[in-house]
Design a protein around this motif. Structure first.
Motif, PDB file in Angstrom:
ATOM      1  N   HIS A 105       0.772  -1.236   0.000  1.00 48.79           N
ATOM      2  CA  HIS A 105       0.000   0.000   0.000  1.00 48.79           C
ATOM      3  C   HIS A 105       0.812   1.300   0.000  1.00 48.79           C
ATOM      4  O   HIS A 105       0.550   2.194  -0.788  1.00 48.79           O
ATOM      5  CB  HIS A 105      -0.970  -0.020   1.180  1.00 48.79           C
ATOM      6  N   PRO A 106       1.825   1.441   0.868  1.00 54.76           N
ATOM      7  CA  PRO A 106       2.530   2.726   0.921  1.00 54.76           C
ATOM      8  C   PRO A 106       3.183   3.135  -0.392  1.00 54.76           C
ATOM      9  O   PRO A 106       3.483   4.303  -0.589  1.00 54.76           O
ATOM     10  CB  PRO A 106       3.589   2.504   1.998  1.00 54.76           C
ATOM     11  N   LEU A 108       1.886   2.522  -3.489  1.00 55.03           N
ATOM     12  CA  LEU A 108       0.946   2.704  -4.588  1.00 55.03           C
ATOM     13  C   LEU A 108       0.445   4.140  -4.559  1.00 55.03           C
ATOM     14  O   LEU A 108       0.197   4.709  -3.502  1.00 55.03           O
ATOM     15  CB  LEU A 108      -0.214   1.706  -4.471  1.00 55.03           C
ATOM     16  N   LYS A 109       0.305   4.685  -5.752  1.00 54.48           N
ATOM     17  CA  LYS A 109       0.037   6.118  -5.816  1.00 54.48           C
ATOM     18  C   LYS A 109      -1.351   6.454  -6.353  1.00 54.48           C
ATOM     19  O   LYS A 109      -1.842   7.555  -6.118  1.00 54.48           O
ATOM     20  CB  LYS A 109       1.056   6.784  -6.747  1.00 54.48           C
TER      21      LYS A 109
ATOM     22  N   ARG B 418      -6.899  -0.701  -5.313  1.00 58.75           N
ATOM     23  CA  ARG B 418      -6.169  -0.502  -4.075  1.00 58.75           C
ATOM     24  C   ARG B 418      -7.113  -0.125  -2.937  1.00 58.75           C
ATOM     25  O   ARG B 418      -6.998  -0.624  -1.817  1.00 58.75           O
ATOM     26  CB  ARG B 418      -5.164   0.617  -4.344  1.00 58.75           C
ATOM     27  N   MET B 436      -0.159  -1.399   8.045  1.00 59.74           N
ATOM     28  CA  MET B 436       0.243  -1.556   6.642  1.00 59.74           C
ATOM     29  C   MET B 436       0.363  -0.202   5.947  1.00 59.74           C
ATOM     30  O   MET B 436       0.501  -0.126   4.731  1.00 59.74           O
ATOM     31  CB  MET B 436      -0.772  -2.414   5.888  1.00 59.74           C
ATOM     32  N   GLY B 437       0.239   0.867   6.703  1.00 62.45           N
ATOM     33  CA  GLY B 437       0.358   2.186   6.106  1.00 62.45           C
ATOM     34  C   GLY B 437      -0.949   2.745   5.590  1.00 62.45           C
ATOM     35  O   GLY B 437      -0.968   3.736   4.873  1.00 62.45           O
ATOM     36  N   ILE B 438      -2.045   2.109   5.958  1.00 59.91           N
ATOM     37  CA  ILE B 438      -3.344   2.575   5.482  1.00 59.91           C
ATOM     38  C   ILE B 438      -3.867   3.670   6.406  1.00 59.91           C
ATOM     39  O   ILE B 438      -3.893   3.501   7.625  1.00 59.91           O
ATOM     40  CB  ILE B 438      -4.351   1.404   5.428  1.00 59.91           C
TER      41      ILE B 438
END
Lengths: 267, 567
Positions: A105-106, A108-109, B418, B436-438
């Protein structure tokens, strides 16, 4: 070598209980650093402070030159720290591949509108993300299991998948919370080799909580021992094994004569 | 292990099932369901819905008993125990017959009367009828138990055939209107007599559908399609989509005005369901105040377009629609903020409160100058397209069809993106998702906002069709309906929303005369669903996999595939 993570006098309290007390430590780039201690010593609490799940009442945690204490978990992850859990916490109703893709996730833009209109850059990014997830799945030795739901994987595979998910965010520092818990000697051996490979091949610094003394003593470069939230010893494995305070913490006063943590674990 | 099973599984299990099934029928009879349902003839004049209902207890008891014994490897006992269950299921309804005969005009149990006795005794009189009831119940128990002994292929075919006959019988009036256009009046008159299915026709239909599902394409076709190259599969899917679209477009002209109106209402709920499915199914945020956004959409449309309203109708439908959606989205975000840190039950309770607050506000005098209070907003114009008024339900159906398709399209695209993975990760484990950075705030608000947008669009269309809107259209029941339909269809599944809406919204519209039992049927359906088919009627792929995972795993023996990463 510069320190990648520095904890300075970190204290975390829950009401009257001091879970982590005045803890300072320094982890160098490329180290495998272990935190050990009896149950309830504050190891996982310290992990939670590092990952932003808890905010320490006092002290600083510095990651790559930035203070990170009190930042939200997702921001800490985006800075390059990721973790696994003592009791495996996968997204159990998602497939193995989806689990890893969440981990990506981090990086992906694309915006959600990209997905609705199926823009070329969305498609490209999804393809890359899938390829990367596939690569990581192969890397941790779960080739061909991508379409299985995480909950249906065998225990060892779940542990590996959790590591793959943590790696997907391309961390500089990986926190492993008891990665060999519940494993048999054979699986433990594999996990030890795997952790060493992560460091040697990917250059990831590893912070480890572990109960299995064989694991700790065989792969750690540096060890910190906690007892009741306080650091009682720090050093190389060989020093820790001889340290009388460590033995006392593990086995109680009086047992310290002649027993080392290593053979204490063996008993 | 086997010993204990044999010990616990004796005639007592069967007796318990039977008495339980019978007691449920006793209850149905006492609340008047059997009498009310008996108005609808199913096949000929001799089989009506009330009778089917009254023997359901015996069939179900026999079926469950049979299955239990089959699972415990006591195949030999299945039939006899089924018979026992069935016979005992016939006992509790006897109480109805006795009471109805002795005190036919009881003031306490108004539903237990001569009429009910006649239905239960097949018009044979109390004594002979009671015996007949027990015998028939026993037979039904045997049939139910025998059903589990059939092979899966036959079971499926039998269910298919029964469903066809029963549904055609139940909706014979509606089916008649539809079929008249294709078969001509005389054929329809033969097929459906006395508002029910002609017995001969019923037998023919049963035989045809049974044979068709037994020897028809079924699973074979599916595997054949799966074995085709992916390009061919894509083409085939495209063909299916086009055919489906043509069917959907032609639908209102095939079914006539009344059914078009029903389809329109189903469509409204599909739109709402698509939205709530994102919030509950994807993101796992249990929202019980979903009707609030429906109300926002409806009232925005009303206030902006009604000539007699607050703004004097400054906008037409097409300009007001995006504003209505925007208002919905905005309030989705505003109402999302306070609940960001709440999970599960707490979230459900607070959103429930929000939904009620919005309804009370709509009633209030405070907002009455703008939205009319209890008087509501009146005279909302029907939308028109290039000067053509979309006055008939057939035209409005196209509007919700378009809306539903757009909603489904957006939901499908987001699910596979996503953002969809973010939502699902959050549903599975919020803390880990954040690790997870969400960004949970963003992810949650997006779910609320998009879900609210769909609901507001649905509300806007609703307002312009009804032309007058009142606060009582926006009660808690709408939220419950939408939530129930996505659960019945299959949580997280898009086709499931359509199936759920058809069952929970479409069917009750067609069965208006039984409206007083609507909520009871809802509750029953939900309970039965949760016990027998918790994944819903049309589950999402992964949920299906989840349920069949164990067999899957045994077949693949995947342990062997897990090779050491280190070596």
């Amino acid at each position: 070598m510069a320190a990648i993570l520095t904890a300075e006098t970190v204290t975390k309290r829950f009401g009257g209980l001091v879970a982590v007390n005045n803890l300072s430590l320094e982890i160098q780039h490329g180290q495998i650093y272990s935190v050990i201690g009896p149950n309830g010593a504050g190891k996982t609490t310290f992990f939670n402070c590092v990952t932003g799940f808890y905010t320490p009442e006092e002290g600083k945690i510095i990651f790559n030159g930035h203070e990170i204490q009190g930042l939200s978990t997702d921001r800490v992850t985006r800075m390059g720290i990721s973790r696994t859990y003592q009791n495996i916490r996968l997204f159990s109703n998602m497939t193995a591949l989806e689990n890893i893709m969440v981990g990506e996730h981090p990086h992906l833009k694309t915006f959600w509108a990209d997905a609705v209109f199926d823009t070329p850059r969305f498609r490209k990014e999804e393809q890359q993300a899938l390829a990367e997830a596939q690569r990581l799945l192969d890397f941790v030795g779960l080739k061909g299991l991508g379409d299985h739901l995480a909950r249906n994987l065998p225990y060892g595979a779940q542990r590996r998948l959790e590591v793959a998910r943590a790696l997907a965010s391309q961390p500089k520092l990986l926190l492993l919370d008891e990665p060999t818990a519940g494993m048999n000697p054979h699986e433990t051996g594999e996990m030890i080799a795997f952790i060493q490979m992560l460091r040697d091949k990917l250059g990831i610094t590893i912070l480890l909580i572990e109960h299995d003394m064989k694991v700790v003593m065989s792969i750690s470069d540096q060890i910190t021992v906690l007892d009741f939230g306080t650091k009682i010893a720090e050093g190389k494995p060989i020093d820790i094994q001889k340290n009388p305070r460590v033995i006392e913490a593990y086995l109680g006063r009086g047992a310290a004569s002649g027993l080392t943590p290593a053979n204490a674990a063996a008993n | 292990m086997n010993l204990t099973q044999e010990h616990t599984l004796d005639w007592r299990t069967a007796a318990r099932n039977g008495l339980l099934g019978g007691t449920i029928i006793l209850y149905f009879g006492a609340i008047g369901m059997v009498s009310t349902f008996s108005v609808r003839n199913m096949v000929g004049t001799f089989l009506n819905l009330g009778q089917i209902l009254s023997i359901m207890g015996a069939i179900a008891a026999g079926l469950i008993t049979g299955r239990t014994f089959l699972k415990a490897d006591q195949r030999a006992k299945v039939i006899q125990m089924g018979a026992l269950s069935g016979l005992l299921a016939g006992l509790p309804p006897l109480i109805l017959i006795i009471m109805g005969t002795l005190v036919p005009n009881s003031t306490m149990f108004v539903n237990i009367n001569a009429e009910l006795v006649e239905i239960l005794t097949f018009g044979l009189g109390a004594l002979v009828g009671s015996l007949a009831l027990i015998v028939v119940s026993g037979l039904m128990g045997v049939l139910g138990a025998a059903f589990v002994l059939l092979g899966e292929k036959y079971r499926k075919a039998l269910i298919n055939a029964l469903l066809w006959v029963l549904l055609l019988g139940l909706f014979s009036e509606n089916a008649g209107t539809v079929l008249q256009k294709f078969l001509g009046t005389s054929a329809v008159r033969w097929l459906f007599q006395n508002k029910s299915l002609n017995p001969i026709a019923a037998i023919i239909i049963f035989a045809l559908t049974f044979a068709f599902s037994l020897f028809g394409v079924g699973n074979k076709g599916k595997t054949k399609i799966q074995s085709l190259p992916s390009e061919k599969q894509k083409q085939l899917r495209l063909i299916y989509i086009v055919l489906g679209l043509v069917f959907a477009l032609a639908l209102p002209w095939m079914v006539g005005t009344f059914l078009s109106q029903v389809l329109f209402i189903v469509g409204l709920y599909v739109m709402m369901g698509m939205g709530l499915n994102i919030v509950v199914g994807f993101a796992g945020l249990l929202d019980l105040g979903y009707v609030a956004f429906f109300a926002f959409g409806a009232y925005t449309m009303g206030v902006l377009t009604s000539p007699g309203g607050f703004t004097g109708g400054i906008l037409n439908f097409w300009l007001a629609l995006p504003i209505a959606i925007l208002v919905g989205v905005t309030f989705g975000i505003i109402l999302g903020f306070p609940v960001l840190n709440m999970r599960g039950d707490y979230l459900a309770i607070v959103t429930l409160g929000f939904g009620e607050i919005i309804r009370v506000l709509a009633y209030s005098n405070w907002l009455a100058p703008i939205i009319g209070g209890a008087q509501g907003v009146l005279g909302i114009p029907t939308p028109s397209l290039f000067g053509f008024r979309l006055g008939k339900p057939e035209y409005m159906y196209y509007l919700v069809l378009l809306g539903s398709l757009v909603a489904a399209f957006i939901a499908a695209r987001l699910r596979d993106s996503r953002l969809g993975r973010q939502w699902m990760a959050m549903r599975e484990d919020e803390d880990v998702a954040e690790t997870m950075g969400i960004n949970l705030v963003q992810t949650k608000l997006l779910a609320f906002a998009i879900g609210a947008g769909f609901s507001a669009a649905s509300g806007a269309i609703f307002a312009s069709r009804l032309q007058n809107i009142f606060p009582n259209s926006f009660g808690i029941l709408v939220s419950i309906n939408v939530l129930s339909l996505i659960i019945v269809g299959g949580l997280g599944s898009l086709p499931g929303v359509v199936v759920g809406a058809a069952i929970l919204v479409g069917m009750p519209e067609l069965l208006r005369e039984f409206a007083e039992y609507r909520l009871l049927m809802y509750g029953l359906l939900l309970i039965v669903m949760m016990l027998a088919k918790p994944e819903g009627f049309w589950p999402e792929e992964t949920r299906k996999r989840e349920l069949h995972a164990k067999e899957d795993w045994d077949n693949n023996d995947a342990d062997a595939e897990v090779v050491g990463a280190a070596d």
